[in-house]
Design a protein around this motif. Structure first.
Motif, PDB file in Angstrom:
ATOM      1  N   GLN A 165       3.056  -0.544   9.521  1.00 55.58           N
ATOM      2  CA  GLN A 165       2.981  -0.996   8.125  1.00 55.58           C
ATOM      3  C   GLN A 165       1.726  -1.826   7.884  1.00 55.58           C
ATOM      4  O   GLN A 165       0.995  -1.621   6.903  1.00 55.58           O
ATOM      5  CB  GLN A 165       4.226  -1.822   7.809  1.00 55.58           C
ATOM      6  CG  GLN A 165       4.238  -2.426   6.419  1.00 55.58           C
ATOM      7  CD  GLN A 165       5.466  -3.294   6.194  1.00 55.58           C
ATOM      8  OE1 GLN A 165       6.541  -3.013   6.711  1.00 55.58           O
ATOM      9  NE2 GLN A 165       5.297  -4.372   5.432  1.00 55.58           N
ATOM     10  N   ILE A 166       1.456  -2.774   8.772  1.00 55.12           N
ATOM     11  CA  ILE A 166       0.276  -3.627   8.643  1.00 55.12           C
ATOM     12  C   ILE A 166      -1.002  -2.798   8.776  1.00 55.12           C
ATOM     13  O   ILE A 166      -1.965  -2.973   8.019  1.00 55.12           O
ATOM     14  CB  ILE A 166       0.316  -4.749   9.698  1.00 55.12           C
ATOM     15  CG1 ILE A 166       1.451  -5.728   9.376  1.00 55.12           C
ATOM     16  CG2 ILE A 166      -1.022  -5.480   9.779  1.00 55.12           C
ATOM     17  CD1 ILE A 166       1.747  -6.714  10.495  1.00 55.12           C
ATOM     18  N   PHE A 167      -1.007  -1.898   9.736  1.00 49.86           N
ATOM     19  CA  PHE A 167      -2.185  -1.057   9.968  1.00 49.86           C
ATOM     20  C   PHE A 167      -2.521  -0.233   8.725  1.00 49.86           C
ATOM     21  O   PHE A 167      -3.687  -0.177   8.291  1.00 49.86           O
ATOM     22  CB  PHE A 167      -1.919  -0.138  11.163  1.00 49.86           C
ATOM     23  CG  PHE A 167      -3.051   0.795  11.482  1.00 49.86           C
ATOM     24  CD1 PHE A 167      -4.145   0.356  12.215  1.00 49.86           C
ATOM     25  CD2 PHE A 167      -3.029   2.119  11.041  1.00 49.86           C
ATOM     26  CE1 PHE A 167      -5.197   1.210  12.515  1.00 49.86           C
ATOM     27  CE2 PHE A 167      -4.076   2.975  11.323  1.00 49.86           C
ATOM     28  CZ  PHE A 167      -5.161   2.528  12.062  1.00 49.86           C
ATOM     29  N   ARG A 168      -1.516   0.384   8.127  1.00 45.48           N
ATOM     30  CA  ARG A 168      -1.751   1.219   6.945  1.00 45.48           C
ATOM     31  C   ARG A 168      -2.252   0.392   5.763  1.00 45.48           C
ATOM     32  O   ARG A 168      -3.152   0.827   5.029  1.00 45.48           O
ATOM     33  CB  ARG A 168      -0.457   1.946   6.571  1.00 45.48           C
ATOM     34  CG  ARG A 168      -0.094   3.073   7.529  1.00 45.48           C
ATOM     35  CD  ARG A 168       1.235   3.698   7.173  1.00 45.48           C
ATOM     36  NE  ARG A 168       1.519   4.851   8.026  1.00 45.48           N
ATOM     37  CZ  ARG A 168       2.693   5.478   8.054  1.00 45.48           C
ATOM     38  NH1 ARG A 168       3.675   5.084   7.252  1.00 45.48           N
ATOM     39  NH2 ARG A 168       2.880   6.512   8.852  1.00 45.48           N
ATOM     40  N   GLU A 169      -1.682  -0.783   5.612  1.00 49.63           N
ATOM     41  CA  GLU A 169      -2.114  -1.645   4.513  1.00 49.63           C
ATOM     42  C   GLU A 169      -3.575  -2.048   4.678  1.00 49.63           C
ATOM     43  O   GLU A 169      -4.357  -2.035   3.714  1.00 49.63           O
ATOM     44  CB  GLU A 169      -1.230  -2.885   4.448  1.00 49.63           C
ATOM     45  CG  GLU A 169      -1.600  -3.822   3.310  1.00 49.63           C
ATOM     46  CD  GLU A 169      -0.773  -5.094   3.298  1.00 49.63           C
ATOM     47  OE1 GLU A 169      -0.827  -5.821   2.286  1.00 49.63           O
ATOM     48  OE2 GLU A 169      -0.087  -5.362   4.301  1.00 49.63           O
ATOM     49  N   TYR A 173      -7.129  -1.443   2.443  1.00 44.46           N
ATOM     50  CA  TYR A 173      -8.121  -2.460   2.046  1.00 44.46           C
ATOM     51  C   TYR A 173      -9.530  -1.984   2.387  1.00 44.46           C
ATOM     52  O   TYR A 173     -10.462  -2.099   1.562  1.00 44.46           O
ATOM     53  CB  TYR A 173      -7.853  -3.773   2.783  1.00 44.46           C
ATOM     54  CG  TYR A 173      -6.916  -4.711   2.072  1.00 44.46           C
ATOM     55  CD1 TYR A 173      -7.386  -5.671   1.177  1.00 44.46           C
ATOM     56  CD2 TYR A 173      -5.543  -4.658   2.304  1.00 44.46           C
ATOM     57  CE1 TYR A 173      -6.535  -6.542   0.534  1.00 44.46           C
ATOM     58  CE2 TYR A 173      -4.675  -5.528   1.670  1.00 44.46           C
ATOM     59  CZ  TYR A 173      -5.175  -6.469   0.777  1.00 44.46           C
ATOM     60  OH  TYR A 173      -4.318  -7.321   0.130  1.00 44.46           O
ATOM     61  N   MET A 174      -9.723  -1.449   3.574  1.00 47.59           N
ATOM     62  CA  MET A 174     -11.054  -1.035   4.013  1.00 47.59           C
ATOM     63  C   MET A 174     -11.575   0.143   3.193  1.00 47.59           C
ATOM     64  O   MET A 174     -12.774   0.221   2.901  1.00 47.59           O
ATOM     65  CB  MET A 174     -11.025  -0.684   5.503  1.00 47.59           C
ATOM     66  CG  MET A 174     -10.857  -1.892   6.404  1.00 47.59           C
ATOM     67  SD  MET A 174     -11.077  -1.512   8.174  1.00 47.59           S
ATOM     68  CE  MET A 174      -9.528  -0.691   8.544  1.00 47.59           C
ATOM     69  N   MET A 175     -10.681   1.054   2.836  1.00 51.57           N
ATOM     70  CA  MET A 175     -11.098   2.211   2.041  1.00 51.57           C
ATOM     71  C   MET A 175     -11.490   1.809   0.622  1.00 51.57           C
ATOM     72  O   MET A 175     -12.422   2.372   0.044  1.00 51.57           O
ATOM     73  CB  MET A 175      -9.955   3.246   2.000  1.00 51.57           C
ATOM     74  CG  MET A 175      -9.673   3.903   3.336  1.00 51.57           C
ATOM     75  SD  MET A 175      -8.236   4.991   3.283  1.00 51.57           S
ATOM     76  CE  MET A 175      -8.779   6.242   2.119  1.00 51.57           C
ATOM     77  N   GLN A 176     -10.789   0.816   0.085  1.00 49.45           N
ATOM     78  CA  GLN A 176     -11.059   0.397  -1.289  1.00 49.45           C
ATOM     79  C   GLN A 176     -12.299  -0.483  -1.405  1.00 49.45           C
ATOM     80  O   GLN A 176     -12.977  -0.477  -2.426  1.00 49.45           O
ATOM     81  CB  GLN A 176      -9.837  -0.335  -1.845  1.00 49.45           C
ATOM     82  CG  GLN A 176      -8.623   0.565  -2.060  1.00 49.45           C
ATOM     83  CD  GLN A 176      -7.406  -0.192  -2.541  1.00 49.45           C
ATOM     84  OE1 GLN A 176      -7.358  -1.425  -2.457  1.00 49.45           O
ATOM     85  NE2 GLN A 176      -6.414   0.528  -3.050  1.00 49.45           N
ATOM     86  N   ASP A 177     -12.577  -1.254  -0.333  1.00 46.06           N
ATOM     87  CA  ASP A 177     -13.715  -2.183  -0.384  1.00 46.06           C
ATOM     88  C   ASP A 177     -14.302  -2.347   1.015  1.00 46.06           C
ATOM     89  O   ASP A 177     -13.730  -3.050   1.856  1.00 46.06           O
ATOM     90  CB  ASP A 177     -13.256  -3.542  -0.918  1.00 46.06           C
ATOM     91  CG  ASP A 177     -14.425  -4.504  -1.125  1.00 46.06           C
ATOM     92  OD1 ASP A 177     -15.563  -4.169  -0.733  1.00 46.06           O
ATOM     93  OD2 ASP A 177     -14.189  -5.604  -1.666  1.00 46.06           O
TER      94      ASP A 177
END
Length: 223
Positions: A165-169, A173-177
């Motif tokens: 869950q943490i990894f996907r979240e 974040y990295m993909m968006q910014d």
């Protein structure tokens, strides 16, 4: 003379158990400090934690030395032999958990120097679960409680699920910014270290089952 030998052997068994429990308590303290340093952004605590595993390493060496001495001089059999040999394996898992606490603290030092990426909600939860698994595994070993050890094996999946869950979240974040990449990777490492703590807890639980039942359940997670 035999009574004297038996009494001395009992003292050595107790000393071995006490050293394991002391080492476990120190590991739990280091893990708590490392996560608290991250969540509270406490740089001083984080830096102290990175330098605080010497006593854990010392206890590992003392346990190894005492266990080997007991095997060589007392020639233990049956359950006593199982206890000593499993203690030699468990102490390695505890030492590695201590190393993981230091790794988390080192990540905290770096993360605290930058703006916090997100509220820390799941990481403390994951840390709490991993620490509880470690505590329960040690309790199961010391008390010869196979049922409690089996519970640790079953609950390990909770920590794995939290990691996913943490990894996907954080990937999101990295993909968006792209500016979040460094901080997100740091938090992923923290989560991975906590997952490894839970893995070491399951190793200890497996040894606890072996001690209680004389049955090797490694790699199968079933009794």
């Amino acid at each position: 003379m035999r009574d004297h030998i038996f009494k001395q052997f009992d003292k050595e068994l107790k000393a071995l158990k006490d050293k394991l429990l002391l080492m476990a308590a120190k590991v739990e303290e280091r893990l708590s400090d490392a996560i608290r340093a991250l969540v509270q952004r406490d740089q001083e605590l984080a830096k102290r934690t990175t330098e605080s595993d010497r006593d854990i390493n010392r206890l590992e060496m003392e346990v190894d030395e005492l266990a080997v001495k007991m095997i060589a001089l007392r020639q233990p059999a049956a359950r006593d032999l199982r206890f000593i040999t499993t203690a030699l394996k468990i102490v390695t898992d505890l030492e590695r958990c201590g190393d993981l606490a230091v790794n988390i603290a080192e990540r905290a030092v770096a993360l605290n120097e930058d703006e916090q990426l997100k509220p820390y909600i799941d990481l403390p939860k994951m840390a709490g679960e991993a620490q509880q698994l470690l505590k329960d595994a040690l309790d199961a070993f010391v008390n010869g409680d196979a049922d409690k050890a089996t519970s640790v094996l079953e609950r390990d999946q909770m920590v794995d699920d939290l990691f996913v869950q943490i990894f996907r979240e954080l990937i999101t974040y990295m993909m968006q910014d792209p500016r979040t990449i460094t901080r997100a990777i740091g938090l992923i490492f923290v989560a991975k270290h906590l997952e490894r703590v839970a893995d070491h807890a399951t190793n200890i639980a497996e040894q606890a089952i072996f001690l209680a039942k004389g049955k090797d359940v490694r790699h199968v997670h079933t009794t």
